[in-house]
Motif scaffolding. Structure first.
Motif, PDB file in Angstrom:
ATOM      1  N   TYR A 167       0.794  -0.673  -0.181  1.00 50.78           N
ATOM      2  CA  TYR A 167       0.030  -0.420   0.125  1.00 50.78           C
ATOM      3  C   TYR A 167       1.022   1.225   0.157  1.00 50.78           C
ATOM      4  CZ  TYR A 167      -3.959  -3.414   1.943  1.00 50.78           C
ATOM      5  OH  TYR A 167      -4.486  -4.256   1.561  1.00 50.78           O
ATOM      6  N   GLN A 222       0.439   5.837   1.287  1.00 57.08           N
ATOM      7  CA  GLN A 222       0.165   6.488   2.149  1.00 57.08           C
ATOM      8  C   GLN A 222       0.412   7.538   1.786  1.00 57.08           C
ATOM      9  OE1 GLN A 222      -0.700   5.169   6.146  1.00 57.08           O
ATOM     10  NE2 GLN A 222      -2.634   6.127   6.196  1.00 57.08           N
ATOM     11  N   GLY A 236      -5.746   7.480   3.864  1.00 56.95           N
ATOM     12  CA  GLY A 236      -5.665   6.007   3.897  1.00 56.95           C
ATOM     13  C   GLY A 236      -4.817   6.049   2.991  1.00 56.95           C
ATOM     14  N   PRO A 237      -4.582   4.350   3.792  1.00 52.86           N
ATOM     15  CA  PRO A 237      -3.558   3.765   2.738  1.00 52.86           C
ATOM     16  C   PRO A 237      -4.600   3.198   0.516  1.00 52.86           C
ATOM     17  CG  PRO A 237      -3.702   3.316   5.025  1.00 52.86           C
ATOM     18  CD  PRO A 237      -4.391   3.710   4.684  1.00 52.86           C
ATOM     19  N   GLN A 238      -3.450   3.575   0.128  1.00 52.23           N
ATOM     20  CA  GLN A 238      -4.165   2.905  -1.472  1.00 52.23           C
ATOM     21  C   GLN A 238      -3.357   1.129  -2.041  1.00 52.23           C
ATOM     22  OE1 GLN A 238      -6.426   4.965  -3.505  1.00 52.23           O
ATOM     23  NE2 GLN A 238      -6.486   6.344  -1.552  1.00 52.23           N
ATOM     24  N   PHE A 239      -3.969   1.033  -2.288  1.00 52.59           N
ATOM     25  CA  PHE A 239      -3.754  -0.676  -2.436  1.00 52.59           C
ATOM     26  C   PHE A 239      -2.824  -0.311  -3.851  1.00 52.59           C
ATOM     27  CE2 PHE A 239      -3.403  -5.212  -2.776  1.00 52.59           C
ATOM     28  CZ  PHE A 239      -4.163  -5.387  -4.530  1.00 52.59           C
ATOM     29  N   GLN A 266      -0.878  -7.181  -5.085  1.00 53.65           N
ATOM     30  CA  GLN A 266      -1.078  -8.390  -4.154  1.00 53.65           C
ATOM     31  C   GLN A 266      -0.276  -9.014  -4.998  1.00 53.65           C
ATOM     32  OE1 GLN A 266      -4.418 -10.365  -2.548  1.00 53.65           O
ATOM     33  NE2 GLN A 266      -4.187  -9.779  -1.526  1.00 53.65           N
ATOM     34  N   LEU A 307       4.476   7.283   2.891  1.00 49.12           N
ATOM     35  CA  LEU A 307       4.372   5.934   3.673  1.00 49.12           C
ATOM     36  C   LEU A 307       4.394   4.762   2.802  1.00 49.12           C
ATOM     37  CD1 LEU A 307       5.409   4.295   6.818  1.00 49.12           C
ATOM     38  CD2 LEU A 307       3.248   4.942   7.346  1.00 49.12           C
ATOM     39  N   LEU A 347       3.325   1.145   2.951  1.00 54.66           N
ATOM     40  CA  LEU A 347       3.460  -0.315   4.536  1.00 54.66           C
ATOM     41  C   LEU A 347       3.075  -1.600   3.636  1.00 54.66           C
ATOM     42  CD1 LEU A 347      -0.100   1.951   4.960  1.00 54.66           C
ATOM     43  CD2 LEU A 347       2.351   1.554   6.306  1.00 54.66           C
ATOM     44  N   GLN A 406      -5.294  -8.950   7.752  1.00 56.48           N
ATOM     45  CA  GLN A 406      -3.944  -8.627   7.667  1.00 56.48           C
ATOM     46  C   GLN A 406      -2.833  -8.473   9.140  1.00 56.48           C
ATOM     47  OE1 GLN A 406      -3.876  -6.696   3.199  1.00 56.48           O
ATOM     48  NE2 GLN A 406      -5.428  -6.173   3.942  1.00 56.48           N
ATOM     49  N   PHE A 408       0.259  -6.274   9.603  1.00 53.19           N
ATOM     50  CA  PHE A 408       0.824  -4.640   8.840  1.00 53.19           C
ATOM     51  C   PHE A 408       2.354  -4.421   9.096  1.00 53.19           C
ATOM     52  CE2 PHE A 408      -1.754  -2.160   5.365  1.00 53.19           C
ATOM     53  CZ  PHE A 408      -2.603  -2.718   6.037  1.00 53.19           C
ATOM     54  N   GLY A 409       3.622  -4.002   8.806  1.00 47.66           N
ATOM     55  CA  GLY A 409       4.375  -3.756   9.442  1.00 47.66           C
ATOM     56  C   GLY A 409       4.509  -2.120   9.259  1.00 47.66           C
ATOM     57  N   PRO A 410       6.225  -1.876   9.780  1.00 52.25           N
ATOM     58  CA  PRO A 410       5.775  -0.298  10.457  1.00 52.25           C
ATOM     59  C   PRO A 410       5.878   0.418   9.032  1.00 52.25           C
ATOM     60  CG  PRO A 410       7.570  -1.284  10.496  1.00 52.25           C
ATOM     61  CD  PRO A 410       6.951  -2.403  10.187  1.00 52.25           C
ATOM     62  N   ARG A 415       9.127   4.866   5.148  1.00 48.23           N
ATOM     63  CA  ARG A 415       8.563   6.272   4.682  1.00 48.23           C
ATOM     64  C   ARG A 415       9.664   6.820   3.874  1.00 48.23           C
ATOM     65  NH1 ARG A 415       5.138   9.551   5.524  1.00 48.23           N
ATOM     66  NH2 ARG A 415       4.938   9.123   7.636  1.00 48.23           N
TER      67      ARG A 415
END
Lengths: 111, 110
Positions: free
Chosen positions: A35, A37, A42-45, A48, A88, A90, A100, A102-104, A107
């Motif tokens: 993702y 962000q 918000g995060p954008q896909f 996958q 960012l 992710l 799911q 998530f990792g940290p 950036r």
């Protein structure tokens, strides 16, 4: 049980360069999603991967590409960086389409 | 475009008060999830509610889902300063694509 890790934590690149971000999935997970962000959003896909194959993609250009390895770790590659790629990034691992983890995040700043 | 849209965009409350965040979505869903994100770090999964459920509880969290209105709400009771974070709703599209809203930024004052 090992959680999802990402490297590097921070990265600064200049416009036109290429970058590779890495993600180590949680043990036993065979699916990884990436993702983007942007600040305040918000995060954008992005896409996958499932068992080393791309399983779906969001509205991102082909200069965003990825890989998933036999140990289910993953890479996100971005070519010809643009200023708007600053965000960012992710990754999240899961067992197929289950919850799911998530990792940290990494950036990325593009100057 | 984002599937989920959270409301309000930002919320500031006193410790001990309840916080309510709302989410609207556009298409049919199998489930809806809520996540928390602290200060630009990774997301933490809070709760999942399936389309055939109307309400779900987890500790101080209460989630409702109204599929006829395509909306969900997240209630945090007895808020604490540690609840300060951004909260996102998310839905699954096409069996693989998680779509997040823009989030609600919650600030709990001690």
């Amino acid at each position: 049980e090992t959680g999802v890790t990402q490297s590097p934590t921070h990265l600064i690149k200049t416009r036109g360069q290429q970058v590779t971000l890495r993600c180590s999935s949680q043990s036993g997970h065979n699916t990884v999603s990436w993702y983007q962000q942007a600040l305040g959003q918000g995060p954008q896909f992005i896409f996958q991967y499932y068992r080393e194959e791309e399983n779906g993609r969001g509205n991102f250009p082909p200069r965003f590409s990825g890989l998933q390895f036999p140990n289910y770790s993953s890479e996100l590659n971005v070519n010809a960086l643009e200023l708007d790629d600053s965000a960012l990034y992710l990754c999240a691992s899961s067992l197929r389409s289950n919850e799911q983890f998530f990792g940290p995040g990494t950036r990325l700043t593009v100057l | 475009s984002q599937q989920g849209e959270e409301d309000p965009q930002a919320l500031s409350i006193q410790e001990g008060e309840n916080a309510t965040m709302n989410c609207s979505y556009k298409t049919s869903i199998n489930n809806l999830q809520w996540y928390r994100q602290n200060s630009g770090r990774g997301l933490v999964h809070l709760i999942l509610i399936r389309s055939n459920e109307r309400e779900k509880h987890s500790g101080r969290l209460r989630v409702t889902l109204d599929t006829s209105k395509k909306s969900s709400s997240l209630l945090i009771t007895a808020s604490r300063a540690a609840d300060t974070a951004s909260y996102f709703c998310a839905t699954l599209s096409g069996g693989f694509k998680t779509i997040f809203g823009a989030g609600t930024r919650l600030f709990v004052k001690a």
